[in-house]
Design a protein around this motif. Structure first.
Motif, PDB file in Angstrom:
ATOM      1  N   TRP A 191       0.822  -1.219   0.000  1.00 26.39           N
ATOM      2  CA  TRP A 191       0.000   0.000   0.000  1.00 26.39           C
ATOM      3  C   TRP A 191       0.850   1.260   0.000  1.00 26.39           C
ATOM      4  O   TRP A 191       0.441   2.284  -0.551  1.00 26.39           O
ATOM      5  CB  TRP A 191      -0.954  -0.005   1.201  1.00 26.39           C
ATOM      6  CG  TRP A 191      -2.158  -0.833   0.943  1.00 26.39           C
ATOM      7  CD1 TRP A 191      -2.402  -2.094   1.401  1.00 26.39           C
ATOM      8  CD2 TRP A 191      -3.281  -0.492   0.122  1.00 26.39           C
ATOM      9  NE1 TRP A 191      -3.613  -2.551   0.930  1.00 26.39           N
ATOM     10  CE2 TRP A 191      -4.170  -1.589   0.152  1.00 26.39           C
ATOM     11  CE3 TRP A 191      -3.622   0.635  -0.625  1.00 26.39           C
ATOM     12  CZ2 TRP A 191      -5.371  -1.586  -0.548  1.00 26.39           C
ATOM     13  CZ3 TRP A 191      -4.822   0.643  -1.322  1.00 26.39           C
ATOM     14  CH2 TRP A 191      -5.676  -0.464  -1.276  1.00 26.39           C
ATOM     15  N   ARG A 192       2.031   1.199   0.602  1.00 28.54           N
ATOM     16  CA  ARG A 192       2.908   2.375   0.577  1.00 28.54           C
ATOM     17  C   ARG A 192       3.326   2.705  -0.852  1.00 28.54           C
ATOM     18  O   ARG A 192       3.349   3.870  -1.249  1.00 28.54           O
ATOM     19  CB  ARG A 192       4.145   2.122   1.443  1.00 28.54           C
ATOM     20  CG  ARG A 192       3.875   2.178   2.946  1.00 28.54           C
ATOM     21  CD  ARG A 192       5.095   1.809   3.740  1.00 28.54           C
ATOM     22  NE  ARG A 192       5.503   0.422   3.485  1.00 28.54           N
ATOM     23  CZ  ARG A 192       6.519  -0.178   4.080  1.00 28.54           C
ATOM     24  NH1 ARG A 192       7.251   0.503   4.957  1.00 28.54           N
ATOM     25  NH2 ARG A 192       6.807  -1.428   3.809  1.00 28.54           N
ATOM     26  N   TYR A 205       0.283   4.260  -2.600  1.00 32.90           N
ATOM     27  CA  TYR A 205       0.086   5.675  -2.269  1.00 32.90           C
ATOM     28  C   TYR A 205       1.145   6.544  -2.922  1.00 32.90           C
ATOM     29  O   TYR A 205       0.851   7.669  -3.362  1.00 32.90           O
ATOM     30  CB  TYR A 205       0.110   5.876  -0.749  1.00 32.90           C
ATOM     31  CG  TYR A 205      -1.115   5.349  -0.051  1.00 32.90           C
ATOM     32  CD1 TYR A 205      -2.391   5.583  -0.564  1.00 32.90           C
ATOM     33  CD2 TYR A 205      -1.019   4.608   1.132  1.00 32.90           C
ATOM     34  CE1 TYR A 205      -3.526   5.096   0.077  1.00 32.90           C
ATOM     35  CE2 TYR A 205      -2.141   4.122   1.779  1.00 32.90           C
ATOM     36  CZ  TYR A 205      -3.392   4.370   1.239  1.00 32.90           C
ATOM     37  OH  TYR A 205      -4.519   3.893   1.866  1.00 32.90           O
ATOM     38  N   ARG A 206       2.385   6.053  -3.003  1.00 32.59           N
ATOM     39  CA  ARG A 206       3.441   6.817  -3.677  1.00 32.59           C
ATOM     40  C   ARG A 206       3.105   7.023  -5.144  1.00 32.59           C
ATOM     41  O   ARG A 206       3.322   8.108  -5.702  1.00 32.59           O
ATOM     42  CB  ARG A 206       4.796   6.097  -3.534  1.00 32.59           C
ATOM     43  CG  ARG A 206       5.452   6.247  -2.175  1.00 32.59           C
ATOM     44  CD  ARG A 206       6.936   5.914  -2.255  1.00 32.59           C
ATOM     45  NE  ARG A 206       7.154   4.527  -2.646  1.00 32.59           N
ATOM     46  CZ  ARG A 206       7.275   3.521  -1.803  1.00 32.59           C
ATOM     47  NH1 ARG A 206       7.187   3.745  -0.494  1.00 32.59           N
ATOM     48  NH2 ARG A 206       7.485   2.290  -2.232  1.00 32.59           N
ATOM     49  N   ARG A 251       0.093   7.085  -6.460  1.00 29.84           N
ATOM     50  CA  ARG A 251      -1.015   8.043  -6.539  1.00 29.84           C
ATOM     51  C   ARG A 251      -0.504   9.472  -6.391  1.00 29.84           C
ATOM     52  O   ARG A 251      -0.914  10.372  -7.121  1.00 29.84           O
ATOM     53  CB  ARG A 251      -2.043   7.763  -5.441  1.00 29.84           C
ATOM     54  CG  ARG A 251      -2.717   6.428  -5.511  1.00 29.84           C
ATOM     55  CD  ARG A 251      -3.626   6.279  -6.705  1.00 29.84           C
ATOM     56  NE  ARG A 251      -4.771   7.190  -6.659  1.00 29.84           N
ATOM     57  CZ  ARG A 251      -5.625   7.347  -7.668  1.00 29.84           C
ATOM     58  NH1 ARG A 251      -5.445   6.689  -8.793  1.00 29.84           N
ATOM     59  NH2 ARG A 251      -6.636   8.167  -7.556  1.00 29.84           N
ATOM     60  N   ILE A 252       0.417   9.689  -5.444  1.00 36.59           N
ATOM     61  CA  ILE A 252       0.956  11.033  -5.204  1.00 36.59           C
ATOM     62  C   ILE A 252       1.753  11.512  -6.406  1.00 36.59           C
ATOM     63  O   ILE A 252       1.597  12.661  -6.851  1.00 36.59           O
ATOM     64  CB  ILE A 252       1.828  11.037  -3.931  1.00 36.59           C
ATOM     65  CG1 ILE A 252       0.934  10.845  -2.692  1.00 36.59           C
ATOM     66  CG2 ILE A 252       2.612  12.338  -3.809  1.00 36.59           C
ATOM     67  CD1 ILE A 252       1.705  10.568  -1.418  1.00 36.59           C
ATOM     68  N   TYR A 305      -7.645  17.435  -0.174  1.00 34.85           N
ATOM     69  CA  TYR A 305      -8.628  16.465  -0.682  1.00 34.85           C
ATOM     70  C   TYR A 305      -9.922  16.486   0.139  1.00 34.85           C
ATOM     71  O   TYR A 305     -10.432  15.443   0.550  1.00 34.85           O
ATOM     72  CB  TYR A 305      -8.050  15.046  -0.689  1.00 34.85           C
ATOM     73  CG  TYR A 305      -6.883  14.867  -1.620  1.00 34.85           C
ATOM     74  CD1 TYR A 305      -7.033  15.050  -2.995  1.00 34.85           C
ATOM     75  CD2 TYR A 305      -5.627  14.522  -1.139  1.00 34.85           C
ATOM     76  CE1 TYR A 305      -5.955  14.892  -3.861  1.00 34.85           C
ATOM     77  CE2 TYR A 305      -4.547  14.361  -2.009  1.00 34.85           C
ATOM     78  CZ  TYR A 305      -4.719  14.552  -3.360  1.00 34.85           C
ATOM     79  OH  TYR A 305      -3.665  14.392  -4.209  1.00 34.85           O
ATOM     80  N   GLU A 358     -10.035  10.057  -3.567  1.00 32.14           N
ATOM     81  CA  GLU A 358      -8.894   9.849  -2.677  1.00 32.14           C
ATOM     82  C   GLU A 358      -9.339   9.480  -1.268  1.00 32.14           C
ATOM     83  O   GLU A 358      -8.697   8.678  -0.590  1.00 32.14           O
ATOM     84  CB  GLU A 358      -8.010  11.097  -2.661  1.00 32.14           C
ATOM     85  CG  GLU A 358      -7.377  11.407  -4.001  1.00 32.14           C
ATOM     86  CD  GLU A 358      -6.741  10.191  -4.651  1.00 32.14           C
ATOM     87  OE1 GLU A 358      -5.882   9.544  -4.020  1.00 32.14           O
ATOM     88  OE2 GLU A 358      -7.109   9.861  -5.789  1.00 32.14           O
ATOM     89  N   TYR A 388      -9.997   5.774  -1.197  1.00 36.56           N
ATOM     90  CA  TYR A 388      -8.805   4.925  -1.196  1.00 36.56           C
ATOM     91  C   TYR A 388      -8.007   5.043   0.097  1.00 36.56           C
ATOM     92  O   TYR A 388      -7.415   4.071   0.560  1.00 36.56           O
ATOM     93  CB  TYR A 388      -7.920   5.258  -2.403  1.00 36.56           C
ATOM     94  CG  TYR A 388      -8.523   4.810  -3.702  1.00 36.56           C
ATOM     95  CD1 TYR A 388      -8.962   3.493  -3.858  1.00 36.56           C
ATOM     96  CD2 TYR A 388      -8.715   5.689  -4.757  1.00 36.56           C
ATOM     97  CE1 TYR A 388      -9.552   3.076  -5.037  1.00 36.56           C
ATOM     98  CE2 TYR A 388      -9.305   5.281  -5.940  1.00 36.56           C
ATOM     99  CZ  TYR A 388      -9.722   3.972  -6.080  1.00 36.56           C
ATOM    100  OH  TYR A 388     -10.310   3.563  -7.236  1.00 36.56           O
ATOM    101  N   PHE A 389      -7.988   6.222   0.705  1.00 36.82           N
ATOM    102  CA  PHE A 389      -7.239   6.374   1.951  1.00 36.82           C
ATOM    103  C   PHE A 389      -7.940   5.676   3.108  1.00 36.82           C
ATOM    104  O   PHE A 389      -7.302   5.321   4.104  1.00 36.82           O
ATOM    105  CB  PHE A 389      -7.030   7.858   2.269  1.00 36.82           C
ATOM    106  CG  PHE A 389      -5.817   8.441   1.604  1.00 36.82           C
ATOM    107  CD1 PHE A 389      -4.568   8.308   2.180  1.00 36.82           C
ATOM    108  CD2 PHE A 389      -5.918   9.089   0.387  1.00 36.82           C
ATOM    109  CE1 PHE A 389      -3.439   8.828   1.561  1.00 36.82           C
ATOM    110  CE2 PHE A 389      -4.800   9.615  -0.243  1.00 36.82           C
ATOM    111  CZ  PHE A 389      -3.547   9.490   0.350  1.00 36.82           C
ATOM    112  N   GLY A 444      -7.911   1.452   1.912  1.00 35.09           N
ATOM    113  CA  GLY A 444      -6.600   0.815   1.991  1.00 35.09           C
ATOM    114  C   GLY A 444      -6.263   0.289   3.376  1.00 35.09           C
ATOM    115  O   GLY A 444      -6.007  -0.908   3.545  1.00 35.09           O
TER     116      GLY A 444
END
Length: 258
Positions: free
Chosen positions: A55-56, A59-60, A62-63, A104, A135, A138-139, A142
């Motif tokens: 997941w890290r 997220y990276r 996505r960013i 967000y 977002e 997903y946050f 996750g």
């Protein structure tokens, strides 16, 4: 997928240009389903290749994908707002939307507003509400999945998959029912304690249905389940005739809905 994204974008653009496309806003709903599909398919591929999902890393990605474009749009919009917009209202709203877009949370800022009556020319960051919903989903989704997997390490993979599937179906059903009830039967839910509280701060049930991630979750999850089906329905992928029929039916349904 790129073709569907193009259709979704054009629908929204045509809707905002008042081109008699009354259902053009449904392009946003298409985007939510596409997003759920793409993200779930990516996760399934990672799991099949590495037997795990990071997941890290997710997220990276996505960013890296979103932040540069958001930064450029936000900076340009901020300067343009100072020059073009009136300082008596529109500039304040633009500043508020710029901050909420960075966090967000644009959908929560707009909760008291009816999207269909807002003027995009005086609120240039209006469209960021849908990205905020995406977002937020997903946050939240996750870490929940991570927690389920972490507490069930000793389970066999089939049991974990089955538990997640059942949980997903139930969550999808709850989200869909909540969406329909809040958006279609406002009078029936007016006496609910939570709805009463929102009514006191001038937020209607239909706006809750429109802006909240929990009432939009079913769209992302539909996309996710389609991704699972994509992996399993080998016959459909191999058979060109069946795939073509599905495509024609899908295009017809989109056209009818719009």
């Amino acid at each position: 997928i790129q073709g569907l994204r193009a259709v979704a974008v054009l629908l929204v653009v045509f809707y905002h240009f008042d081109l008699r496309l009354s259902g053009g806003y449904l392009g946003v709903d298409m985007f939510f389903v596409i997003s759920g599909y793409v993200i779930a398919l990516s996760a399934l591929r990672d799991i099949s290749e590495h037997q795990s999902f990071d997941w890290r890393k997710f997220y990276r990605r996505r960013i890296r994908r979103l932040l540069p474009a958001i930064a450029v749009v936000s900076v340009v919009t901020a300067f343009a707002s100072l020059i073009v917009l009136s300082p008596f209202g529109p500039q304040q709203m633009s500043a508020k939307m710029l901050i909420s877009s960075a966090l967000y949370s644009s959908n929560f800022v707009l909760l008291k507003s009816d999207y269909f009556s807002l003027d995009p020319s005086s609120n240039p960051m209006l469209h960021f509400w849908s990205l905020a919903v995406e977002e937020q989903f997903y946050f939240v989704w996750g870490p929940i999945v991570l927690a389920v997997l972490a507490t069930n390490r000793r389970w066999k993979s089939r049991l974990v998959a089955r538990a997640l599937t059942i949980t997903g179906v139930v969550a999808l059903a709850v989200s869909l029912v909540l969406f329909v009830v809040l958006s279609r039967y406002e009078s029936a839910v007016q006496n609910w304690p939570v709805i009463n509280w929102f009514a006191k701060v001038e937020i209607s049930p239909s706006r809750l249905a429109f802006y909240l991630p929990i009432t939009r979750a079913w769209e992302f999850m539909c996309g996710a389940f389609l991704a699972i089906a994509h992996n399993r329905w080998r016959y459909v992928k191999r058979n060109v005739a069946v795939a073509t029929i599905w495509t024609c039916v899908a295009i017809l349904l989109i056209a009818i809905a719009v």
